[in-house]
Scaffold this motif. Structure first.
Motif, PDB file in Angstrom:
ATOM      1  N   ALA A   1      81.905  94.533 164.356  1.00 14.47           N
ATOM      2  CA  ALA A   1      81.723  93.088 164.222  1.00 14.47           C
ATOM      3  C   ALA A   1      82.984  92.349 164.639  1.00 14.47           C
ATOM      4  N   MET A   2      84.149  92.843 164.222  1.00 18.67           N
ATOM      5  CA  MET A   2      85.394  92.178 164.601  1.00 18.67           C
ATOM      6  C   MET A   2      85.657  92.319 166.095  1.00 18.67           C
ATOM      7  N   GLU A   3      85.264  93.442 166.677  1.00 17.81           N
ATOM      8  CA  GLU A   3      85.401  93.603 168.130  1.00 17.81           C
ATOM      9  C   GLU A   3      84.509  92.598 168.859  1.00 17.81           C
ATOM     10  N   LYS A   4      83.271  92.447 168.414  1.00 21.91           N
ATOM     11  CA  LYS A   4      82.350  91.495 169.039  1.00 21.91           C
ATOM     12  C   LYS A   4      82.836  90.066 168.874  1.00 21.91           C
ATOM     13  N   LEU A   5      83.396  89.773 167.710  1.00 19.20           N
ATOM     14  CA  LEU A   5      83.916  88.432 167.463  1.00 19.20           C
ATOM     15  C   LEU A   5      84.992  88.082 168.484  1.00 19.20           C
TER      16      LEU A   5
ATOM     17  N   LEU B   1      85.328  85.247 172.135  1.00 23.29           N
ATOM     18  CA  LEU B   1      86.251  84.114 172.127  1.00 23.29           C
ATOM     19  C   LEU B   1      86.450  83.555 173.527  1.00 23.29           C
ATOM     20  N   GLU B   2      86.748  82.283 173.583  1.00 19.82           N
ATOM     21  CA  GLU B   2      87.037  81.665 174.877  1.00 19.82           C
ATOM     22  C   GLU B   2      88.305  82.276 175.468  1.00 19.82           C
ATOM     23  N   GLU B   3      88.359  82.282 176.789  1.00 20.64           N
ATOM     24  CA  GLU B   3      89.503  82.864 177.472  1.00 20.64           C
ATOM     25  C   GLU B   3      90.785  82.133 177.072  1.00 20.64           C
ATOM     26  N   GLY B   4      91.778  82.903 176.746  1.00 21.98           N
ATOM     27  CA  GLY B   4      93.054  82.336 176.337  1.00 21.98           C
ATOM     28  C   GLY B   4      93.197  82.114 174.847  1.00 21.98           C
ATOM     29  N   ALA B   5      92.075  82.199 174.116  1.00 26.02           N
ATOM     30  CA  ALA B   5      92.136  82.000 172.662  1.00 26.02           C
ATOM     31  C   ALA B   5      92.824  83.192 172.012  1.00 26.02           C
ATOM     32  N   ALA B   6      93.587  82.929 170.969  1.00 25.36           N
ATOM     33  CA  ALA B   6      94.277  84.000 170.252  1.00 25.36           C
ATOM     34  C   ALA B   6      93.252  84.869 169.530  1.00 25.36           C
ATOM     35  N   PRO B   7      93.393  86.196 169.601  1.00 25.07           N
ATOM     36  CA  PRO B   7      92.445  87.066 168.900  1.00 25.07           C
ATOM     37  C   PRO B   7      92.530  86.880 167.391  1.00 25.07           C
ATOM     38  N   ILE B   8      91.405  87.105 166.721  1.00 26.57           N
ATOM     39  CA  ILE B   8      91.353  87.008 165.259  1.00 26.57           C
ATOM     40  C   ILE B   8      91.569  88.401 164.686  1.00 26.57           C
ATOM     41  N   GLU B   9      92.576  88.533 163.856  1.00 28.69           N
ATOM     42  CA  GLU B   9      92.902  89.845 163.292  1.00 28.69           C
ATOM     43  C   GLU B   9      92.178  90.062 161.974  1.00 28.69           C
TER      44      GLU B   9
ATOM     45  N   LEU C   1      72.825 102.160 157.304  1.00 29.62           N
ATOM     46  CA  LEU C   1      72.588 102.953 158.509  1.00 29.62           C
ATOM     47  C   LEU C   1      71.888 102.160 159.614  1.00 29.62           C
ATOM     48  N   ASP C   2      71.643 100.868 159.380  1.00 39.98           N
ATOM     49  CA  ASP C   2      71.083  99.990 160.412  1.00 39.98           C
ATOM     50  C   ASP C   2      72.249  99.218 161.031  1.00 39.98           C
ATOM     51  N   LEU C   3      72.792  99.759 162.113  1.00 40.57           N
ATOM     52  CA  LEU C   3      74.036  99.245 162.661  1.00 40.57           C
ATOM     53  C   LEU C   3      73.935  97.781 163.078  1.00 40.57           C
ATOM     54  N   ASN C   4      72.902  97.421 163.808  1.00 39.18           N
ATOM     55  CA  ASN C   4      72.792  96.050 164.296  1.00 39.18           C
ATOM     56  C   ASN C   4      72.689  95.045 163.154  1.00 39.18           C
ATOM     57  N   ALA C   5      71.880  95.375 162.140  1.00 40.85           N
ATOM     58  CA  ALA C   5      71.738  94.476 160.995  1.00 40.85           C
ATOM     59  C   ALA C   5      73.064  94.323 160.255  1.00 40.85           C
ATOM     60  N   CYS C   6      73.810  95.419 160.135  1.00 46.10           N
ATOM     61  CA  CYS C   6      75.101  95.372 159.446  1.00 46.10           C
ATOM     62  C   CYS C   6      76.108  94.522 160.219  1.00 46.10           C
ATOM     63  N   VAL C   7      76.171  94.724 161.521  1.00 46.62           N
ATOM     64  CA  VAL C   7      77.104  93.947 162.348  1.00 46.62           C
ATOM     65  C   VAL C   7      76.776  92.462 162.256  1.00 46.62           C
ATOM     66  N   ASP C   8      75.492  92.120 162.359  1.00 47.49           N
ATOM     67  CA  ASP C   8      75.085  90.710 162.280  1.00 47.49           C
ATOM     68  C   ASP C   8      75.467  90.093 160.931  1.00 47.49           C
ATOM     69  N   ALA C   9      75.256  90.857 159.853  1.00 46.60           N
ATOM     70  CA  ALA C   9      75.582  90.350 158.520  1.00 46.60           C
ATOM     71  C   ALA C   9      77.080  90.106 158.378  1.00 46.60           C
ATOM     72  N   VAL C  10      77.877  91.018 158.894  1.00 46.33           N
ATOM     73  CA  VAL C  10      79.335  90.860 158.801  1.00 46.33           C
ATOM     74  C   VAL C  10      79.795  89.662 159.616  1.00 46.33           C
TER      75      VAL C  10
END
Length: 621
Positions: A387-391, A395-403, A529-538
């Motif tokens: 989820a954090m990788e997808k977030l 991001l828009e180009e040039g935006a600081a990554p969110i840690e 164990l439902d990866l997509n649902a977990c990522v969306d929730a996070v």
């Protein structure tokens, strides 16, 4: 009477049953867990047994039952005593009516703990008597003595086995259960049971006057053993607990040194120590973990002007951390006792028949601790990571990554720190991940904070931190890894499982309702164990302000029987190794250059199939 081959913890539990214990409470934690489980298994029907919500609760349940005159016991490991120290310190002043034994299993090494605490020190700190058994057979007998001393002096007592005793086995002679009169019951007396400063002051004076009397009593206690040497010697060895067994095995019949085993290290049996020290010039203290005996001998020497040189940890002869062993003790004794002892050992070896040549033994493989194959916690950690990788990908180009900052906890999920997951940035103690995220946020508010906690730890020590976060307007995502058990310590029940240690089926305490009740407004429960649902929730919840919770729910892989497995379709596999590199499941292995799935380990959880970019992994019955 009969003999039975028992683990040390089983011996302690059966010894408590034999001694007439009526109430047993505690919190699971290796190496102590089997003590309470043994009492539950061999309950003759009149003992109340419970896994308490944490050690503090267990201490207070056992203390109150002891106020009635019943014999009670509470069990925990050494770090659990930190949690229970608040009631224990007050209880030392208030005292008890029925015998109360606090079993605290220490873990030198540490083998399965975050610290190497020495409970003998806690005995000194709390001014409570301490019993320190050296074998399962002795522990079986000593636990009964501990109850009797507790009643004699109206005080709780500490009972301190260590890992090698707890999990070692021996043949123990079982005896008839003690027949005790019914407890008198609780007699109201605010001058006794209600702790006020004035009462504490008076009781402190009483304790200081009482403890030397107990020390004198301990000087003739049957399990404090003084082994006299053959002939005259100026050297002695003082030891205790499992280290006594190591010393005696290392000596192997050598009688050129005087040996004292101290089974009651607090209050110290001073008269016995003086008898031991008489005529000696040197004493080596062999102990785990702290130099308790060594320092007591130094104090004794100063007080009585003894010409005694005391050696051990403080002088560098004995290791200052970790477990002792027969080998480490033998090295200490070779240096201390010198050529006479070394020649004695060589004589034993020379007189023995030559052993047959043994086959060479290959070195043991290095097996770092990892999450089990099919563990839902792996999927939960990976979902937050993804989820954090997808977030950041969005991001828009040039935006600081969110840690993201990932605050872990004590339990199976501590293993989320292992690569390739690498999802535990802090781990202090049970429940601390929730409050540590709050402290970090106060200094660096622009990061996203995730606090991981298991379902059992949620009840044991998580609630306080969550309330603190809501009250103080923190912003964090609470990740509750709900596998419906207390997994790391052996799958004990907890308030969320719907059953008790007495075997009763009870109403489950609903985590979602608890969260709602204390003010968490945004809570989502997902199949871990439902990866997509977990990522969306996070992604959804972590973007919100305040305290919010994702409950990753899926049963522990070790307590369910799976009828599924995963397999790799070789015609579609491109050998990219994404499955291995991303989640590190033990069931994913390399066979030459190709990835294979070990069907003996795979539970068919399907996580690997969800991350395979070419759909080469199938889940089958």
């Amino acid at each position: 009477m009969s003999k039975s081959f028992l683990m040390g913890n089983e011996a302690i539990g059966l010894g408590a049953v034999r001694a007439g214990v009526k109430v047993v409470s505690g919190y699971p934690g290796t190496p102590s867990t089997e003590v309470l489980e043994t009492v539950a298994k061999h309950n003759p029907g009149d003992i109340y047994v419970e896994w308490s919500v944490n050690e503090k609760a267990g201490m207070e349940v056992a203390a109150a039952a002891a106020y009635t005159g019943a014999r009670t016991m509470v069990t925990m490991k050494q770090v659990g005593l930190n949690v229970a120290s608040d009631p224990l310190m007050s209880l030392a002043y208030v005292g008890v009516k029925g015998g109360m034994v606090v079993v605290v299993a220490d873990d030198p090494g540490p083998i399965s703990s975050q610290t190497e605490q020495d409970t003998r020190r806690f005995g000194q700190f709390s001014k409570l008597p301490v019993f320190d058994p050296s074998s399962p057979e002795e522990a079986y007998e000593m636990i009964k003595d501990a109850f009797e001393y507790s009643e004699k002096y109206h005080t709780p007592v500490l009972f301190r086995p260590t890992t090698r005793l707890c999990h070692g086995c021996a043949s123990v002679e079982l005896k008839e259960r003690v027949k005790l009169p019914a407890p008198e019951g609780f007699v109201k007396d605010s001058g006794k049971w209600v702790i006020f400063p004035r009462l504490s002051h008076a009781n402190h004076r009483m304790i200081e006057a009482r403890n030397p009397i107990i020390g004198e009593d301990f000087s003739s206690y049957r399990f404090n053993l003084l082994h006299r040497e053959e002939g005259n010697t100026v050297k002695g060895i003082i030891t205790h607990g499992i280290s006594y067994e190591f010393v005696m095995e290392a000596l192997n019949g050598y009688r050129g040194a005087r040996v004292l085993k101290v089974s009651t290290p607090n209050p110290m049996p001073e008269r016995l120590l003086l008898e031991f020290a008489e005529g000696l010039d040197q004493v080596m203290a062999v102990e785990e973990l702290d130099p308790v005996l060594e320092q007591e001998l130094l104090l004794l020497s100063g007080r009585h002007h003894l010409p005694l040189e005391v050696k051990g940890k403080l002088t560098g002869e004995v290791q200052t951390a970790g477990e002792n062993s027969v080998e480490s003790v033998r090295r200490v004794l070779e240096e201390y006792l010198g050529e006479v002892y070394i020649r004695y050992l060589e004589g034993l070896e020379g007189g023995a028949a030559e052993p047959e040549a043994a086959l060479p033994v290959p070195p043991l493989p290095v097996r770092p601790p990892v999450l089990c194959a099919g563990c839902p916690h792996r999927a939960s950690f990976y979902a937050v990571k993804r989820a954090m990788e997808k977030l950041n990908e969005g991001l828009e180009e040039g935006a600081a990554p969110i840690e993201g900052v990932y605050c872990g906890d004590i339990g199976c999920y501590t293993l989320g720190n292992a690569k390739p997951l690498d999802m535990v940035d802090t781990c202090l103690c049970m429940g601390a991940g929730i409050t540590m995220a709050q402290g970090l946020q106060r200094v660096e508010p622009d990061k996203r904070y995730f606090s991981f906690v298991g379902d059992s730890t949620f009840f044991a020590s998580g609630l306080t931190g969550i309330v603190n976060a809501i009250y103080n307007e923190a912003s964090l995502t609470l990740c509750i890894l709900d596998n419906s058990t207390t997994a790391m310590t052996g799958h004990q029940p907890h308030p969320g499982t719907g059953r008790t240690m007495m075997g009763n089926v009870v109403e489950k305490v609903d985590i979602t309702k608890v969260l709602e009740g204390i003010g968490v407004k945004n809570t989502v429960t997902v199949d871990a164990l439902d990866l997509n649902a977990c990522v969306d929730a996070v992604l959804k919840l972590s973007a919100m302000k305040g305290v919010k919770a994702v409950i990753f729910k899926s049963p522990c892989a070790a307590i369910i029987k799976s009828f599924r497995t995963c397999r790799i379709a070789e015609d579609r596999c491109v050998n990219c190794r994404t499955c291995i590199n991303e989640i590190g499941c033990p069931a994913l292995v390399l066979d030459g250059d190709m990835v294979r799935i070990d069907s003996g380990l795979c539970t068919g959880c399907g996580l690997c199939s969800q991350i395979c970019s070419v759909d080469a992994i199938e889940t089958v019955k």
